[in-house]
Write a protein that holds these residues in place. Structure first.
Motif, PDB file in Angstrom:
ATOM      1  N   ALA A   1       0.890  10.031   4.707  1.00 16.52           N
ATOM      2  CA  ALA A   1      -0.405   9.618   5.280  1.00 16.52           C
ATOM      3  C   ALA A   1      -0.234   8.352   6.123  1.00 16.52           C
ATOM      4  O   ALA A   1      -0.831   8.221   7.203  1.00 16.52           O
ATOM      5  CB  ALA A   1      -1.420   9.381   4.161  1.00 16.52           C
ATOM      6  N   PHE A   2       0.596   7.423   5.638  1.00 17.27           N
ATOM      7  CA  PHE A   2       0.841   6.193   6.402  1.00 17.27           C
ATOM      8  C   PHE A   2       1.575   6.503   7.706  1.00 17.27           C
ATOM      9  O   PHE A   2       1.298   5.895   8.749  1.00 17.27           O
ATOM     10  CB  PHE A   2       1.642   5.197   5.556  1.00 17.27           C
ATOM     11  CG  PHE A   2       0.757   4.233   4.828  1.00 17.27           C
ATOM     12  CD1 PHE A   2       0.369   3.045   5.420  1.00 17.27           C
ATOM     13  CD2 PHE A   2       0.293   4.531   3.558  1.00 17.27           C
ATOM     14  CE1 PHE A   2      -0.469   2.163   4.760  1.00 17.27           C
ATOM     15  CE2 PHE A   2      -0.542   3.653   2.893  1.00 17.27           C
ATOM     16  CZ  PHE A   2      -0.930   2.469   3.485  1.00 17.27           C
ATOM     17  N   THR A   3       2.505   7.445   7.642  1.00 17.61           N
ATOM     18  CA  THR A   3       3.237   7.810   8.870  1.00 17.61           C
ATOM     19  C   THR A   3       2.273   8.406   9.901  1.00 17.61           C
ATOM     20  O   THR A   3       2.309   8.043  11.080  1.00 17.61           O
ATOM     21  CB  THR A   3       4.346   8.827   8.534  1.00 17.61           C
ATOM     22  OG1 THR A   3       5.219   8.248   7.574  1.00 17.61           O
ATOM     23  CG2 THR A   3       5.128   9.199   9.773  1.00 17.61           C
ATOM     24  N   VAL A   4       1.410   9.308   9.450  1.00 19.91           N
ATOM     25  CA  VAL A   4       0.428   9.921  10.358  1.00 19.91           C
ATOM     26  C   VAL A   4      -0.517   8.847  10.922  1.00 19.91           C
ATOM     27  O   VAL A   4      -0.801   8.821  12.131  1.00 19.91           O
ATOM     28  CB  VAL A   4      -0.382  11.016   9.624  1.00 19.91           C
ATOM     29  CG1 VAL A   4      -1.534  11.504  10.492  1.00 19.91           C
ATOM     30  CG2 VAL A   4       0.530  12.176   9.245  1.00 19.91           C
ATOM     31  N   ALA A   5      -0.970   7.936  10.045  1.00 18.15           N
ATOM     32  CA  ALA A   5      -1.871   6.857  10.497  1.00 18.15           C
ATOM     33  C   ALA A   5      -1.166   5.982  11.541  1.00 18.15           C
ATOM     34  O   ALA A   5      -1.792   5.536  12.519  1.00 18.15           O
ATOM     35  CB  ALA A   5      -2.311   6.010   9.301  1.00 18.15           C
ATOM     36  N   GLY A   6       0.129   5.747  11.349  1.00 14.33           N
ATOM     37  CA  GLY A   6       0.891   4.944  12.310  1.00 14.33           C
ATOM     38  C   GLY A   6       0.947   5.606  13.680  1.00 14.33           C
ATOM     39  O   GLY A   6       0.736   4.962  14.713  1.00 14.33           O
ATOM     40  N   TRP A   7       1.206   6.933  13.699  1.00 15.63           N
ATOM     41  CA  TRP A   7       1.239   7.652  14.982  1.00 15.63           C
ATOM     42  C   TRP A   7      -0.133   7.672  15.638  1.00 15.63           C
ATOM     43  O   TRP A   7      -0.249   7.533  16.868  1.00 15.63           O
ATOM     44  CB  TRP A   7       1.745   9.084  14.766  1.00 15.63           C
ATOM     45  CG  TRP A   7       3.232   9.155  14.590  1.00 15.63           C
ATOM     46  CD1 TRP A   7       3.921   9.532  13.470  1.00 15.63           C
ATOM     47  CD2 TRP A   7       4.226   8.830  15.577  1.00 15.63           C
ATOM     48  NE1 TRP A   7       5.273   9.449  13.688  1.00 15.63           N
ATOM     49  CE2 TRP A   7       5.494   9.035  14.972  1.00 15.63           C
ATOM     50  CE3 TRP A   7       4.179   8.401  16.895  1.00 15.63           C
ATOM     51  CZ2 TRP A   7       6.680   8.810  15.645  1.00 15.63           C
ATOM     52  CZ3 TRP A   7       5.370   8.171  17.575  1.00 15.63           C
ATOM     53  CH2 TRP A   7       6.595   8.378  16.947  1.00 15.63           C
ATOM     54  N   LEU A   8      -1.195   7.842  14.836  1.00 17.96           N
ATOM     55  CA  LEU A   8      -2.552   7.841  15.395  1.00 17.96           C
ATOM     56  C   LEU A   8      -2.895   6.475  15.992  1.00 17.96           C
ATOM     57  O   LEU A   8      -3.491   6.387  17.072  1.00 17.96           O
ATOM     58  CB  LEU A   8      -3.572   8.218  14.307  1.00 17.96           C
ATOM     59  CG  LEU A   8      -3.560   9.686  13.851  1.00 17.96           C
ATOM     60  CD1 LEU A   8      -4.523   9.888  12.689  1.00 17.96           C
ATOM     61  CD2 LEU A   8      -3.914  10.615  15.012  1.00 17.96           C
TER      62      LEU A   8
ATOM     63  N   LEU B   1       0.820  -1.211   0.000  1.00 18.42           N
ATOM     64  CA  LEU B   1       0.000   0.000   0.000  1.00 18.42           C
ATOM     65  C   LEU B   1       0.857   1.266   0.000  1.00 18.42           C
ATOM     66  O   LEU B   1       0.421   2.304  -0.480  1.00 18.42           O
ATOM     67  CB  LEU B   1      -0.923  -0.002   1.234  1.00 18.42           C
ATOM     68  CG  LEU B   1      -1.875  -1.213   1.337  1.00 18.42           C
ATOM     69  CD1 LEU B   1      -2.621  -1.188   2.668  1.00 18.42           C
ATOM     70  CD2 LEU B   1      -2.862  -1.199   0.177  1.00 18.42           C
ATOM     71  N   ASP B   2       2.038   1.186   0.564  1.00 21.91           N
ATOM     72  CA  ASP B   2       2.953   2.337   0.594  1.00 21.91           C
ATOM     73  C   ASP B   2       4.238   1.934  -0.124  1.00 21.91           C
ATOM     74  O   ASP B   2       5.186   1.455   0.487  1.00 21.91           O
ATOM     75  CB  ASP B   2       3.240   2.714   2.055  1.00 21.91           C
ATOM     76  CG  ASP B   2       4.249   3.852   2.156  1.00 21.91           C
ATOM     77  OD1 ASP B   2       4.416   4.585   1.157  1.00 21.91           O
ATOM     78  OD2 ASP B   2       4.866   3.992   3.222  1.00 21.91           O
ATOM     79  N   ARG B   3       4.272   2.158  -1.438  1.00 16.80           N
ATOM     80  CA  ARG B   3       5.376   1.641  -2.249  1.00 16.80           C
ATOM     81  C   ARG B   3       6.316   2.727  -2.755  1.00 16.80           C
ATOM     82  O   ARG B   3       7.370   2.437  -3.316  1.00 16.80           O
ATOM     83  CB  ARG B   3       4.819   0.869  -3.458  1.00 16.80           C
ATOM     84  CG  ARG B   3       3.851  -0.208  -3.044  1.00 16.80           C
ATOM     85  CD  ARG B   3       3.248  -0.912  -4.209  1.00 16.80           C
ATOM     86  NE  ARG B   3       4.225  -1.691  -4.948  1.00 16.80           N
ATOM     87  CZ  ARG B   3       3.939  -2.503  -5.936  1.00 16.80           C
ATOM     88  NH1 ARG B   3       2.679  -2.631  -6.304  1.00 16.80           N
ATOM     89  NH2 ARG B   3       4.867  -3.162  -6.560  1.00 16.80           N
ATOM     90  N   SER B   4       5.943   3.977  -2.596  1.00 19.74           N
ATOM     91  CA  SER B   4       6.764   5.048  -3.141  1.00 19.74           C
ATOM     92  C   SER B   4       8.085   5.177  -2.373  1.00 19.74           C
ATOM     93  O   SER B   4       8.106   5.111  -1.142  1.00 19.74           O
ATOM     94  CB  SER B   4       6.013   6.380  -3.068  1.00 19.74           C
ATOM     95  OG  SER B   4       6.869   7.436  -3.427  1.00 19.74           O
ATOM     96  N   SER B   5       9.187   5.350  -3.093  1.00 16.84           N
ATOM     97  CA  SER B   5      10.493   5.531  -2.456  1.00 16.84           C
ATOM     98  C   SER B   5      10.899   7.000  -2.416  1.00 16.84           C
ATOM     99  O   SER B   5      12.013   7.326  -2.033  1.00 16.84           O
ATOM    100  CB  SER B   5      11.554   4.718  -3.215  1.00 16.84           C
ATOM    101  OG  SER B   5      11.610   5.155  -4.565  1.00 16.84           O
TER     102      SER B   5
END
Length: 359
Positions: free
Chosen positions: A334-341, A321-325
């Motif tokens: 967005a994935f980083t923010v979701a992880g912290w939440l 789902l998060d493949r961009s380098s």
């Protein structure tokens, strides 16, 4: 002696392998030591678990008494049991921190998808170890916590009844459940874990340790060369210092706060007030408690279980789902923010379980 062993086994290739393996050096290098710490704590679990096996008896009539015997009569038995219990909790805590550090450093991206999968499944297995091991002393809290936990599994649509009977070995939590959990704890789960640890270590060896995209971008922008250190001896010796500190922490915890046994389980007694699961399941327990009885015509507990299951699937599929380098990519942020939440949600829900309840 070493020459004799080398001539027959060729073990020195491991040292050569360690010398050639390079570990990146940057401001986040500290997080790389969590993998070794997890493996070390798992080794402590295996060693102390084998010692406990020598005296433990897996039946409803003898389990509690055998643990009493270990704690009161076996030399250093109380210490071995306490270290086993404390190291189990530390293992799961370190594993959670390790997985989230891998998540925030984006170390799951191509070609490390299999490393992520094996690590995620190892986390699930450690939770299963905790759940199955909790019942083994056959005390009151463990009995009713197992009843609640297996009831939740039984609420799954379609497979719920099968899952409940599979876990309990019948419709109720009995001595048969204890025997079943014991078999899973000392045979099935260790076999699966050994295979997955082997795969995980093989993948780490093959692909090495990932450098965070932000560090990589900063280094490339400044034109600096990549800094690293050899796994053997530099990284491994630093690992060994951490393991020594962990032994000290475990010994101190076991001596100052010996793991209590509680009262023997009585299937006919009422459930004790304020019963709650182990801390690593507490956020799920509290989330389910907050849900109303029905949401849009669907049973609240069932909806909560399905939501937690969906979250676990998303966690597993993160590498796809998060493949961009590209550092700073919108999806990646967005994935980083979701992880912290998610982390904040789990911490708050866990704290709420341990806050004093109003009568």
């Amino acid at each position: 002696m070493l020459d004799w062993i080398e001539e027959r086994s060729g073990w020195s290739f491991l040292l050569e392998l360690g010398r050639h393996k390079q570990v990146p050096r940057h401001r986040h290098t500290l997080w790389y030591y969590l993998g070794g710490m997890t493996l070390f704590l798992f080794s402590v679990q295996v060693a102390t678990g084998i010692l406990l096996l020598l005296y433990y008896r897996a039946s409803a009539e003898e389990a509690f008494e055998s643990v009493q015997f270990i704690m009161a009569k076996v030399p250093f038995g109380w210490l071995i049991r306490s270290i086993h219990s404390w190291s189990a909790n530390l293992l799961i805590f370190v594993l959670f921190v390790h997985m989230f550090s891998v998540f925030f450093m984006k170390a799951y991206r191509r070609p490390r998808e299999l490393t992520w999968f094996s690590g995620a499944f190892l986390l699930f297995l450690m939770l299963a170890f905790g759940f199955s091991g909790y019942l083994l002393p056959w005390n009151k809290l463990a009995f009713f916590a197992t009843q609640v936990g297996t009831d939740i599994a039984g609420s799954l649509p379609g497979v719920g009844h099968f899952a409940l009977r599979f876990l309990r070995g019948g419709d109720q939590v009995t001595g048969g459940t204890l025997t079943r959990f014991y078999g899973m704890h000392v045979a099935v789960l260790p076999a699966l874990t050994t295979a997955l640890v082997g795969l995980h270590l093989l993948m780490v060896q093959k692909h090495g340790m990932s450098e965070p995209p932000s560090v990589q971008a900063r280094r490339q922008a400044s034109g600096e060369t990549r800094k690293s250190m050899s796994f053997w001896p530099h990284f491994l010796l630093r690992d060994a210092i951490g393991w020594s500190a962990a032994i000290g922490v475990l010994a101190a915890l076991a001596a100052l706060f010996p793991w209590e046994l509680g009262e023997k389980a009585d299937p006919f007694a009422p459930a004790p007030a304020g019963i709650r699961p182990e801390w690593y399941f507490a956020w799920m327990f509290q989330s389910l408690k907050f849900l109303p009885a029905h949401v849009l015509g669907i049973e609240g507990e069932l909806l909560g279980v399905l939501a937690i299951g969906a979250a676990a699937v998303v966690w597993l599929l993160v590498p796809f789902l998060d493949r961009s380098s590209v550092p700073g990519d919108r999806v990646s942020r967005a994935f980083t923010v979701a992880g912290w939440l998610a982390l904040a949600f789990m911490a708050v829900m866990t704290l709420l379980v341990y806050l004093p309840q109003r009568s």
